[in-house]
Scaffold this motif. Structure first.
Motif, PDB file in Angstrom:
ATOM      1  N   GLU A  89       0.831  -1.201   0.000  1.00 33.65           N
ATOM      2  CA  GLU A  89       0.000   0.000   0.000  1.00 33.65           C
ATOM      3  C   GLU A  89       0.869   1.257   0.000  1.00 33.65           C
ATOM      4  O   GLU A  89       0.569   2.240  -0.690  1.00 33.65           O
ATOM      5  CB  GLU A  89      -0.922  -0.009   1.220  1.00 33.65           C
ATOM      6  N   LEU A  90       1.943   1.213   0.768  1.00 35.16           N
ATOM      7  CA  LEU A  90       2.862   2.345   0.825  1.00 35.16           C
ATOM      8  C   LEU A  90       3.470   2.611  -0.546  1.00 35.16           C
ATOM      9  O   LEU A  90       3.534   3.754  -1.017  1.00 35.16           O
ATOM     10  CB  LEU A  90       3.951   2.045   1.851  1.00 35.16           C
ATOM     11  N   VAL A  91       3.922   1.544  -1.201  1.00 33.99           N
ATOM     12  CA  VAL A  91       4.552   1.672  -2.517  1.00 33.99           C
ATOM     13  C   VAL A  91       3.538   2.130  -3.561  1.00 33.99           C
ATOM     14  O   VAL A  91       3.823   3.011  -4.392  1.00 33.99           O
ATOM     15  CB  VAL A  91       5.196   0.335  -2.935  1.00 33.99           C
ATOM     16  N   HIS A  92       2.346   1.557  -3.530  1.00 30.57           N
ATOM     17  CA  HIS A  92       1.344   1.900  -4.538  1.00 30.57           C
ATOM     18  C   HIS A  92       0.850   3.339  -4.363  1.00 30.57           C
ATOM     19  O   HIS A  92       0.508   4.002  -5.346  1.00 30.57           O
ATOM     20  CB  HIS A  92       0.173   0.917  -4.474  1.00 30.57           C
ATOM     21  N   ALA A  93       0.818   3.806  -3.108  1.00 38.56           N
ATOM     22  CA  ALA A  93       0.381   5.181  -2.867  1.00 38.56           C
ATOM     23  C   ALA A  93       1.435   6.194  -3.312  1.00 38.56           C
ATOM     24  O   ALA A  93       1.086   7.281  -3.801  1.00 38.56           O
ATOM     25  CB  ALA A  93       0.054   5.372  -1.384  1.00 38.56           C
ATOM     26  N   ARG A  94       2.707   5.847  -3.150  1.00 38.50           N
ATOM     27  CA  ARG A  94       3.793   6.762  -3.509  1.00 38.50           C
ATOM     28  C   ARG A  94       4.892   6.013  -4.264  1.00 38.50           C
ATOM     29  O   ARG A  94       6.006   5.839  -3.766  1.00 38.50           O
ATOM     30  CB  ARG A  94       4.369   7.432  -2.255  1.00 38.50           C
ATOM     31  N   PRO A  95       4.622   5.556  -5.462  1.00 39.80           N
ATOM     32  CA  PRO A  95       5.651   4.825  -6.220  1.00 39.80           C
ATOM     33  C   PRO A  95       6.846   5.693  -6.579  1.00 39.80           C
ATOM     34  O   PRO A  95       7.904   5.168  -6.931  1.00 39.80           O
ATOM     35  CB  PRO A  95       4.893   4.358  -7.469  1.00 39.80           C
ATOM     36  N   ASP A  96       6.680   7.016  -6.490  1.00 41.90           N
ATOM     37  CA  ASP A  96       7.793   7.922  -6.751  1.00 41.90           C
ATOM     38  C   ASP A  96       8.766   7.995  -5.587  1.00 41.90           C
ATOM     39  O   ASP A  96       9.902   8.439  -5.747  1.00 41.90           O
ATOM     40  CB  ASP A  96       7.259   9.321  -7.038  1.00 41.90           C
ATOM     41  N   ARG A  97       8.344   7.524  -4.391  1.00 44.97           N
ATOM     42  CA  ARG A  97       9.187   7.653  -3.202  1.00 44.97           C
ATOM     43  C   ARG A  97       9.544   6.327  -2.545  1.00 44.97           C
ATOM     44  O   ARG A  97      10.489   6.279  -1.751  1.00 44.97           O
ATOM     45  CB  ARG A  97       8.507   8.539  -2.145  1.00 44.97           C
ATOM     46  N   PHE A  98       8.786   5.258  -2.833  1.00 43.99           N
ATOM     47  CA  PHE A  98       9.005   4.011  -2.109  1.00 43.99           C
ATOM     48  C   PHE A  98       9.083   2.808  -3.047  1.00 43.99           C
ATOM     49  O   PHE A  98       8.402   2.737  -4.074  1.00 43.99           O
ATOM     50  CB  PHE A  98       7.873   3.752  -1.098  1.00 43.99           C
ATOM     51  N   ALA A  99       9.938   1.858  -2.661  1.00 52.61           N
ATOM     52  CA  ALA A  99       9.920   0.488  -3.156  1.00 52.61           C
ATOM     53  C   ALA A  99       9.898  -0.380  -1.903  1.00 52.61           C
ATOM     54  O   ALA A  99       9.948   0.136  -0.778  1.00 52.61           O
ATOM     55  CB  ALA A  99      11.137   0.204  -4.020  1.00 52.61           C
ATOM     56  N   GLY A 100       9.806  -1.711  -2.056  1.00 56.19           N
ATOM     57  CA  GLY A 100       9.669  -2.505  -0.845  1.00 56.19           C
ATOM     58  C   GLY A 100      10.192  -3.922  -0.961  1.00 56.19           C
ATOM     59  O   GLY A 100      10.050  -4.574  -2.006  1.00 56.19           O
TER      60      GLY A 100
END
Length: 327
Positions: free
Chosen positions: A80-91
């Motif tokens: 959810e974190l990655v999908h909400a901010r793919p410009d800032r997070f990978a996982g």
């Protein structure tokens, strides 16, 4: 682009499930975590993208059913974190080792359904180290997938290792990384998984410093399987090493000599490293007298871009350098 490959998420539900107030992880309690606090830190530190992962103790603290449920919840949170901010997070996904069947199930879900970028494993899970034959099926699957595997230390299962009155993050975490790397090399785990891209935390504990000792053991040839595994010196140049808590000139010089700069990744260990120290970690790379500009760019993001091509496009400079090398 600056990519932090050693960056922890610490959602409240994970903290509640794993916290031990009498023995905090590593010997200290981390900063209170939130997505907003993480983004604020990244902005202050000049980090474009953080590859989030769980830290020690992982999800398995003795109950396999609870571990599987916690792994699923953590992986869905990361996605959810990655999908909400793919410009800032990978996982990186977590799996409930040492439960092999549950780990294989969660690995498939986390990568194929949730689309996470690799997996975090711990040097030992309830005393089972990564070179143990009991985990063979998991590593066969990681090899089939050519997965990226981020290896983070866990405390030693040996109570004697914790009897000195010192925090685990001073000596025991690096030492447990040493145990895992040595066991994985000499049980031929690395040799059987040549397509897995391993990342070892904190510049590999003290493994680079022990390179000459590994060379002596290899030369003496008394550990079986040498023909299959090859020399440790070659292994050092295949795996990756991050700079979390290790971004000093002497360590960077050693990593350059032992592994090569193309195998070094930037990491902060946020939020476990004090915020001001984590913020300044990029500057330590930029100000290093051991690195030229190309090497700084490689460590801060170019190497990670090549390692995680599904998430990042290689930079123009890295692509150009690879083209030159190929010719």
């Amino acid at each position: 682009m600056t990519i932090d490959t050693h960056h922890h998420m610490l959602p409240d539900f994970f903290w509640r499930e794993t916290d031990n107030a009498h023995a905090p992880v590593g010997g200290l309690a981390p900063l209170r975590w939130s997505t907003e606090a993480t983004l604020s830190f990244m902005d202050d530190a000049g980090i474009d993208v953080a590859v989030v992962s769980l830290s020690t103790p992982g999800v398995h603290t003795g109950d396999s059913a609870k571990a599987s449920a916690l792994a699923r919840r953590c992986n869905e949170f990361a996605a959810e974190l990655v999908h909400a901010r793919p410009d800032r997070f990978a996982g990186f996904a977590c799996i409930p080792l040492p439960d092999v069947d549950a780990s294989l199930e969660e690995l498939s879900y986390a990568i194929d359904v949730l689309g996470l970028d690799g997996v975090v494993l711990f040097t030992n899970s309830n005393g089972v180290y990564l070179g143990d034959a009991a985990l063979e099926a998991v590593f066969e699957e990681l090899e089939r997938r050519q997965a990226v595997v981020f290896v983070h230390p866990n405390p030693s299962p040996d109570a004697v290792a914790h009897s000195l009155g010192l925090p685990d993050n001073l000596l025991d975490f690096p030492t447990d990384t040493n145990r895992a790397v040595a066991q994985m090399h000499y049980t031929n785990r690395f040799a059987r998984t040549p397509n897995v891209k391993y990342i070892f935390s904190h510049a590999g504990g003290s493994i680079p410093y022990l390179a000459a000792r590994f060379a002596i053991i290899d030369e003496m040839g008394f550990i079986a399987g040498a023909e299959q595994r090859g020399a440790a010196a070659d292994m050092f140049r295949r795996v990756y090493w991050d700079t979390a808590l290790a971004a000093s000139d002497p360590v960077l010089r050693m990593l350059s000599d032992v592994a090569g700069i193309n195998q070094v990744l930037y990491g902060t260990d946020f939020p476990y490293l004090r915020r001001d120290l984590a913020v300044s970690s990029k500057q330590r790379i930029l100000q290093s007298t051991e690195l030229n500009d190309s090497e700084r760019r490689a460590i801060l993001g170019g190497n990670a871009s090549r390692l995680l091509p599904r998430r990042f496009r290689p930079s123009r400079n890295v692509a150009s350098e690879e083209s030159k090398n190929a010719t």
